[in-house]
Design an enzyme around this catalytic site. Structure first.
Site, PDB file in Angstrom:
ATOM      1  N   SER A   1     -23.042  -1.889  35.675  1.00 29.77           N
ATOM      2  CA  SER A   1     -23.379  -3.316  35.818  1.00 29.77           C
ATOM      3  C   SER A   1     -24.779  -3.622  35.276  1.00 29.77           C
ATOM      4  CB  SER A   1     -23.231  -3.782  37.272  1.00 29.77           C
ATOM      5  OG  SER A   1     -24.258  -3.257  38.072  1.00 29.77           O
TER       6      SER A   1
ATOM      7  N   MET B   1     -26.828   9.496  36.545  1.00 31.51           N
ATOM      8  CA  MET B   1     -27.037  10.340  37.713  1.00 31.51           C
ATOM      9  C   MET B   1     -27.315  11.796  37.347  1.00 31.51           C
ATOM     10  SD  MET B   1     -27.253   8.230  39.958  1.00 31.51           S
ATOM     11  CE  MET B   1     -26.698   6.762  40.807  1.00 31.51           C
TER      12      MET B   1
ATOM     13  N   ASN C   1     -36.099   3.596  33.898  1.00 29.64           N
ATOM     14  CA  ASN C   1     -35.053   3.840  34.889  1.00 29.64           C
ATOM     15  C   ASN C   1     -35.071   2.709  35.905  1.00 29.64           C
ATOM     16  OD1 ASN C   1     -33.041   5.303  36.375  1.00 29.64           O
ATOM     17  ND2 ASN C   1     -34.641   5.968  37.807  1.00 29.64           N
TER      18      ASN C   1
ATOM     19  N   HIS D   1     -34.229   1.991  39.914  1.00 33.32           N
ATOM     20  CA  HIS D   1     -33.988   2.704  41.168  1.00 33.32           C
ATOM     21  C   HIS D   1     -33.803   1.662  42.282  1.00 33.32           C
ATOM     22  CE1 HIS D   1     -34.033   6.009  43.963  1.00 33.32           C
ATOM     23  NE2 HIS D   1     -34.877   5.322  44.722  1.00 33.32           N
TER      24      HIS D   1
ATOM     25  N   GLY E   1     -41.279  13.883  36.949  1.00 27.79           N
ATOM     26  CA  GLY E   1     -40.872  13.919  38.353  1.00 27.79           C
ATOM     27  C   GLY E   1     -39.592  13.125  38.595  1.00 27.79           C
TER      28      GLY E   1
ATOM     29  N   ASP F   1     -38.194   9.939  40.019  1.00 27.64           N
ATOM     30  CA  ASP F   1     -38.554   8.562  40.423  1.00 27.64           C
ATOM     31  C   ASP F   1     -40.053   8.398  40.653  1.00 27.64           C
ATOM     32  OD1 ASP F   1     -35.810   7.924  40.359  1.00 27.64           O
ATOM     33  OD2 ASP F   1     -35.537   8.546  42.432  1.00 27.64           O
TER      34      ASP F   1
ATOM     35  N   GLU G   1     -31.652  -6.054  40.693  1.00 25.58           N
ATOM     36  CA  GLU G   1     -31.758  -5.018  39.650  1.00 25.58           C
ATOM     37  C   GLU G   1     -31.463  -5.630  38.283  1.00 25.58           C
ATOM     38  OE1 GLU G   1     -29.632  -1.334  40.267  1.00 25.58           O
ATOM     39  OE2 GLU G   1     -29.819  -1.483  42.424  1.00 25.58           O
TER      40      GLU G   1
HETATM   41  C1  GAR Z   1     -27.692   1.081  40.617  1.00 23.94           C
HETATM   42  O1  GAR Z   1     -27.776   0.592  41.934  1.00 23.94           O
HETATM   43  C2  GAR Z   1     -28.928   1.880  40.264  1.00 23.94           C
HETATM   44  O2  GAR Z   1     -30.088   1.366  40.824  1.00 23.94           O
HETATM   45  C3  GAR Z   1     -28.577   3.211  40.872  1.00 23.94           C
HETATM   46  O3  GAR Z   1     -27.212   3.395  40.571  1.00 23.94           O
HETATM   47  C4  GAR Z   1     -26.580   2.129  40.498  1.00 23.94           C
HETATM   48  C5  GAR Z   1     -25.860   2.023  39.193  1.00 23.94           C
HETATM   49  O4  GAR Z   1     -25.115   0.840  39.138  1.00 23.94           O
HETATM   50  N1  GAR Z   1     -29.383   4.259  40.329  1.00 23.94           N
HETATM   51  C6  GAR Z   1     -29.866   5.264  41.075  1.00 23.94           C
HETATM   52  O5  GAR Z   1     -29.626   5.399  42.245  1.00 23.94           O
HETATM   53  C7  GAR Z   1     -30.741   6.242  40.305  1.00 23.94           C
HETATM   54  N2  GAR Z   1     -31.450   7.077  41.212  1.00 23.94           N
HETATM   55  P1  GAR Z   1     -24.523   0.310  37.776  1.00 23.94           P
HETATM   56  O6  GAR Z   1     -23.764   1.492  37.154  1.00 23.94           O
HETATM   57  O7  GAR Z   1     -23.592  -0.786  38.166  1.00 23.94           O
HETATM   58  O8  GAR Z   1     -25.666  -0.153  36.910  1.00 23.94           O
END
Ligand code: GAR
Length: 216
Positions: free
Chosen positions: A24, A101, A118, A120, A154, A156, A185
């Site tokens: 998304s 991920m 990135n 988060h 590191g 995040d 986001e």
């Molecule tokens: C999002 O909430 C993003 O912030 C998180 O994964 C989701 C991906 O959603 N990322 C993390 O947790 C990274 N540590 P999306 O595939 O719909 O963009």
């Protein structure tokens, strides 16, 4: 020393998105580009997961996609070296991790120093790592949110570009809180990519200054 991430506004930026799932954030960034809000194009959508729904969306939108299976590489470094090669081949200016991920190796960080972002789903430096929204809820914070940051070696820990907060409500579940954070986001990730493409981000130590923001 301050490092200004400037590019000529005449040249359209070349962005690669790396994702592992739904996509998304990728869609939000792409839509901001299609709406003319960002002077850049997505030249590659990459995934470590063949079945990532975000890859399918990218194909439907006519974008170039690529999947490499981590299991067919002897080491994490070899995997990241292959990704870096693909990104360089396409002259990528900015790499956006959007729900990617996998922890990227120092080799990858160095190849695209200060050119990897990135998103988060927490107000860093609180709640790094996995299941950030669940961590925030369990801790009992009253305000949660999200962070766009440059990626360093590191997890995040890189310089913060933008953050947005949302309230935590009494009856929130991980799902309801995640949904409220996700809306933000999409806003801040697109905005951060636009700022990069406009050459308005300057890294000073661990701080990112946004040019033109503090003018009267
Ligand atoms: C999002 O909430 C993003 O912030 C998180 O994964 C989701 C991906 O959603 N990322 C993390 O947790 C990274 N540590 P999306 O595939 O719909 O963009």
């Amino acid at each position: 020393m301050a490092q200004e991430l400037f590019r000529s506004p005449k040249k359209r930026g070349r962005v690669a998105v790396l994702l592992s799932g739904r996509g998304s954030n990728f869609r939000a960034i792409h839509e901001a580009m299609l709406a003319g809000k960002i002077n850049a194009d997505i030249v590659l959508v990459f995934s470590n997961k063949a079945e990532a729904p975000g890859l399918q969306t990218a194909r439907e939108r006519g974008l170039e996609t690529l999947h490499l299976d981590p299991k067919s590489f002897p080491t994490k470094e070899a995997y990241d070296a292959a990704i870096v090669e693909e990104l360089k081949k396409r002259q990528v200016d900015l790499v956006c991790l959007a729900g990617y991920m996998k922890i990227i190796t120092p080799l990858f960080c160095q190849a695209f120093r200060n050119r990897i972002m990135n998103i988060h789903p927490a107000l860093l430096p609180a709640f790094p790592g996995v299941e950030a929204q669940a961590q925030a809820l369990a801790y009992g914070v009253k305000v949660a949110g999200c962070t766009v940051h440059f990626v360093d070696e590191g997890v995040d820990t890189g310089p913060i570009i933008l953050q947005a907060c949302v309230p935590v409500l009494e009856n929130d579940t991980v799902e309801s809180l995640s949904e409220r954070i996700l809306e933000q986001e999409h806003v801040i990730y697109s905005r951060a990519v636009r700022l990069f493409a406009e050459g308005r981000l300057v890294i000073e130590g661990h701080r990112v200054r946004i040019l033109g923001q503090d003018l009267p």
